[in-house]
Motif scaffolding. Structure first.
Motif, PDB file in Angstrom:
ATOM      1  N   ASP A  93       0.841  -1.205   0.000  1.00 47.19           N
ATOM      2  CA  ASP A  93       0.000   0.000   0.000  1.00 47.19           C
ATOM      3  C   ASP A  93       0.872   1.248   0.000  1.00 47.19           C
ATOM      4  O   ASP A  93       2.081   1.166  -0.261  1.00 47.19           O
ATOM      5  CB  ASP A  93      -0.999  -0.019   1.165  1.00 47.19           C
ATOM      6  CG  ASP A  93      -0.306   0.227   2.505  1.00 47.19           C
ATOM      7  OD1 ASP A  93       0.945   0.227   2.555  1.00 47.19           O
ATOM      8  OD2 ASP A  93      -1.027   0.418   3.501  1.00 47.19           O
ATOM      9  N   GLN A  94       0.249   2.341   0.380  1.00 51.75           N
ATOM     10  CA  GLN A  94       0.962   3.617   0.296  1.00 51.75           C
ATOM     11  C   GLN A  94       2.208   3.661   1.173  1.00 51.75           C
ATOM     12  O   GLN A  94       3.119   4.446   0.920  1.00 51.75           O
ATOM     13  CB  GLN A  94      -0.005   4.746   0.687  1.00 51.75           C
ATOM     14  CG  GLN A  94       0.426   6.093   0.222  1.00 51.75           C
ATOM     15  CD  GLN A  94      -0.004   7.176   1.204  1.00 51.75           C
ATOM     16  OE1 GLN A  94       0.210   7.083   2.416  1.00 51.75           O
ATOM     17  NE2 GLN A  94      -0.657   8.189   0.681  1.00 51.75           N
ATOM     18  N   HIS A  95       2.269   2.828   2.226  1.00 48.63           N
ATOM     19  CA  HIS A  95       3.463   2.828   3.069  1.00 48.63           C
ATOM     20  C   HIS A  95       4.705   2.490   2.246  1.00 48.63           C
ATOM     21  O   HIS A  95       5.799   2.966   2.543  1.00 48.63           O
ATOM     22  CB  HIS A  95       3.315   1.808   4.208  1.00 48.63           C
ATOM     23  CG  HIS A  95       2.322   2.221   5.233  1.00 48.63           C
ATOM     24  ND1 HIS A  95       1.047   1.704   5.289  1.00 48.63           N
ATOM     25  CD2 HIS A  95       2.397   3.147   6.215  1.00 48.63           C
ATOM     26  CE1 HIS A  95       0.388   2.269   6.287  1.00 48.63           C
ATOM     27  NE2 HIS A  95       1.183   3.156   6.866  1.00 48.63           N
ATOM     28  N   SER A  96       4.550   1.647   1.235  1.00 44.15           N
ATOM     29  CA  SER A  96       5.698   1.291   0.394  1.00 44.15           C
ATOM     30  C   SER A  96       5.949   2.346  -0.680  1.00 44.15           C
ATOM     31  O   SER A  96       7.088   2.532  -1.121  1.00 44.15           O
ATOM     32  CB  SER A  96       5.458  -0.058  -0.296  1.00 44.15           C
ATOM     33  OG  SER A  96       5.381  -1.079   0.658  1.00 44.15           O
ATOM     34  N   TYR A  97       4.898   3.013  -1.120  1.00 44.59           N
ATOM     35  CA  TYR A  97       5.041   4.027  -2.182  1.00 44.59           C
ATOM     36  C   TYR A  97       4.288   5.294  -1.769  1.00 44.59           C
ATOM     37  O   TYR A  97       3.145   5.518  -2.184  1.00 44.59           O
ATOM     38  CB  TYR A  97       4.504   3.473  -3.510  1.00 44.59           C
ATOM     39  CG  TYR A  97       5.371   2.352  -4.035  1.00 44.59           C
ATOM     40  CD1 TYR A  97       6.530   2.631  -4.771  1.00 44.59           C
ATOM     41  CD2 TYR A  97       5.076   1.030  -3.741  1.00 44.59           C
ATOM     42  CE1 TYR A  97       7.354   1.608  -5.196  1.00 44.59           C
ATOM     43  CE2 TYR A  97       5.902   0.002  -4.166  1.00 44.59           C
ATOM     44  CZ  TYR A  97       7.038   0.301  -4.898  1.00 44.59           C
ATOM     45  OH  TYR A  97       7.869  -0.712  -5.316  1.00 44.59           O
ATOM     46  N   PRO A  98       4.935   6.128  -0.929  1.00 41.28           N
ATOM     47  CA  PRO A  98       4.264   7.352  -0.463  1.00 41.28           C
ATOM     48  C   PRO A  98       3.817   8.242  -1.617  1.00 41.28           C
ATOM     49  O   PRO A  98       2.808   8.929  -1.519  1.00 41.28           O
ATOM     50  CB  PRO A  98       5.324   8.059   0.374  1.00 41.28           C
ATOM     51  CG  PRO A  98       6.320   7.009   0.725  1.00 41.28           C
ATOM     52  CD  PRO A  98       6.275   5.980  -0.350  1.00 41.28           C
ATOM     53  N   THR A  99       4.553   8.210  -2.730  1.00 40.48           N
ATOM     54  CA  THR A  99       4.144   8.987  -3.906  1.00 40.48           C
ATOM     55  C   THR A  99       4.276   8.111  -5.143  1.00 40.48           C
ATOM     56  O   THR A  99       4.973   7.095  -5.116  1.00 40.48           O
ATOM     57  CB  THR A  99       5.062  10.217  -4.121  1.00 40.48           C
ATOM     58  OG1 THR A  99       6.388   9.719  -4.351  1.00 40.48           O
ATOM     59  CG2 THR A  99       5.063  11.147  -2.923  1.00 40.48           C
TER      60      THR A  99
END
Ligand code: ADP
Length: 605
Positions: A453-459
């Motif tokens: 999820d976003q934790h792995s790809y902040p942007t």
């Protein structure tokens, strides 16, 4: 720049011809009538043409401009790996423009990018009306005149990957003159395309992250993680010298990131990540040193070792190699270091030794095509002991099309799960690599989805280990992105209900509930959009068997006696990692034992 030189030269010849009133006879003529001067047949229809082909990370698109006889410009649009695929394409552009040809050398370590470049160029030149079969033939005179040569040095190294180049630097630092030969056109081997994680106990980086670690823990995990098949003495050398080798690399200018992580199958957060992408940091560091000392360290590329030379008293005194120019004999007064890497790309050899996996014949590999086990075969011929050849490592992380590690969306072990085509988890994702791969092979079609999820790809422009942004992977259809897990499940064709349940159970385990697969490595829950999925399959990654060495990297013969003058380091050696290599231990092995081999060989009389 080379092409500019050539075009200027061509222009000068034209000026000279005009001023002398001369007209050189054309090589090819078109039928002409009467006494008319023969007209040179044009190679291309002038214009600008586009060609494209699938590279390592998506399409390589070339816009190629030609006049009647020359390629005048090539503009490339691609997302190939920075520092590797992009360098290969730059070099091939220069070469294509210099030669106006399709008879170009592939760039080692960047096979997919090279092949894509050639295919795209061919497509463009077909549109330009060229006879492409003719353009694939090397020009007469381009083949070098054959001449056998002999070279004398102190330390001679076979293979210019991580182990060979670290040995070269270390041997030189210890006072030796060095020759390294490499069979591919470029240095780097598997090392340059590796994920690059390097395990070491490193209080300076681990303590601020609250990670407890010790040499003993590292030893136990490595030894037991390999089912106690690794040689305890070699494991000891590996774990104790891991951090000193990081310091040595840093002294040579290499940079590692400040934080450590747990690479797939590492079992503990002690994996270091270089600042430069993939394995380019290691290779660039060594090459910078070598280029600064090029008077004393010579590298011969496209030179393939064929046999080791043994004197009457049983000492290895050099080797015989072949280059396109002829036979190359290298005499080494102090020692020969075999650093030719593993045999992951040699399907026959894999099949010959594989006893622990189902048939591997059709399984792809993460390896470069030069990983064919040559050093093992050469050493075996002179009676070296070859051990644990059946210990072949697979990863559950191959790209479904290429087998490579590119496109892998995981960012460390803690924050991702694996689900099968039903949307169900099936293994502890922090387990050993062999355990995870075996579990994957039991799933339908031997395939799985990595979920993050976003934790792995902040942007969207956060990149993975291969310097690929998540947005670019989604754009290329190699990853999927959604605002909800249900939507993600629909996109990848798994049961939304099962995927949601899998993630909920994982999140509960992050909060302290017992994980149904016994997983213990956690950090963040998977609870923040966007959610991502990427498909993965088993792939052959590392061959743990090979030449038996002592802790000083001396090669041992079948009777357990050291073969004088012969050393080996890196993936070509066997018996360090045992049945299963921990993730992140290969680069520790390659750099550490390469460094030891160089120093040892330099000290020989
Ligand atoms: P390691 O990680 O152990 O250094 P690599 O795969 O990175 O292994 O490097 C091994 C290198 O050895 C590769 O660049 C490969 O092309 C080269 N090599 C393999 N066989 C030969 C050979 N017969 N002669 C010269 N070079 C070789």
């Amino acid at each position: 720049m080379k092409n500019i030189g050539k075009k200027i030269a061509a222009a000068l010849i034209m000026v000279m011809a005009v001023s002398l009133g001369a007209c050189a006879a054309p090589e090819t003529t078109v039928p002409n009538e009467g006494n008319e001067t023969p007209v040179e047949e044009s190679v291309f229809t002038p214009g600008t043409y586009e060609g494209s082909a699938k590279g390592f990370h998506g399409d390589v698109v070339l816009t190629v401009t030609v006049n009647e006889n020359e390629i005048t410009e090539i503009v490339a649009d691609h997302t190939e790996t920075e520092g590797l695929g992009d360098n290969a394409i730059d070099e091939m552009i220069a070469s294509a423009m210099e030669k106006d040809s399709l008879a170009l050398d592939m760039m080692s370590g960047a096979t997919y990018s090279s092949e894509a470049f050639l295919a795209a160029l061919e497509m463009a030149l077909v549109k330009a009306g060229a006879d492409v079969e003719k353009l694939k033939v090397k020009e007469a005179g381009e083949e070098a005149v054959k001449e056998d040569i002999t070279k004398d040095t102190e330390v001679a190294i076979i293979g210019a990957g991580g182990a060979g180049l670290s040995a070269a630097v270390s041997a030189h630092q210890n006072g030796a003159k060095v020759i390294v030969i490499e069979k591919m056109p470029n240095v780097g081997g598997n090392t340059i395309i590796s994920g690059s994680a390097y395990n070491a106990v490193d209080e300076k980086r681990q303590a601020p992250q609250g990670i407890e670690d010790s040499i003993e823990k590292f030893y136990t995990q490595t030894y037991e993680g390999g089912d106690k098949q690794g040689d305890p003495e070699l494991v000891r050398v590996l774990v104790e010298n891991a951090y000193p080798t990081i310091e040595w690399l840093e002294s040579l200018g290499m940079e590692f990131k400040d934080t450590v992580f747990t690479v797939l199958g590492a079992l503990w957060p002690r994996s270091h990540k270089p600042v430069e992408p993939l394995g380019t940091g290691y290779i660039n560091t060594y090459m910078n040193y070598i280029n600064e000392h090029s008077d004393e360290i010579e590298i011969l590329t496209e030179t393939e070792a064929k046999e080791l030379v043994v004197s009457e008293d049983g000492r290895v005194t050099g080797f015989i190699a072949e280059s396109k120019n002829g036979k190359v004999t290298v005499n080494a007064s102090k020692g020969v270091i075999v650093a030719t890497g593993g045999f992951g790309a040699n399907v026959e050899m894999r099949d010959q030794y594989n006893t622990i996996w189902p048939a591997l014949t059709n399984i792809k590999t993460t390896n470069h095509k030069g990983a064919t086990g040559d050093g093992i075969v050469m050493a075996e011929k002179i009676n070296a002991s070859i051990v644990q050849m059946e210990n072949i490592q697979l990863l559950p992380m191959g790209d479904p099309e290429t087998g490579s590690l590119s496109g892998n969306i995981e960012q460390g072990v803690e924050n991702r799960i694996f689900v099968n085509s039903d949307g169900n988890r099936f293994v502890d994702e922090g387990e050993r690599r062999d355990v995870m791969t075996n579990a994957l092979m039991e799933q339908e079609d031997s395939m799985m989805w990595v979920i993050v999820d976003q934790h792995s790809y902040p942007t969207g422009d956060t990149v993975n280990n291969f310097n690929e942004s998540i947005d670019s992977l989604v754009e290329q259809g190699r990853a999927f992105k959604a605002d909800t897990l249900e939507e993600l499940a629909q996109q990848i064709g798994v049961s939304p209900e099962n995927l949601v349940k899998s993630v909920e159970a994982f999140n509960a385990a992050v909060d302290g509930a017992t994980d149904e697969f016994g997983r213990t490595l956690f950090m963040h829950k998977i609870d923040t959009a966007p959610f991502y999925a990427g498909k993965r399959v088993p792939t052959v990654h590392h061959t743990m068997g090979g030449i038996k060495i002592t802790p000083e990297t001396r090669v041992v013969d079948v009777n357990g006696v050291v073969i004088p003058g012969l050393f080996a380091a890196g993936e070509v050696t066997g018996g360090i990692h045992g049945a299963n290599r921990l993730g992140g231990n290969a680069l520790t092995d390659v750099n550490t034992f390469g460094r030891i081999a160089g120093a040892q060989a330099a000290k020989e009389n």
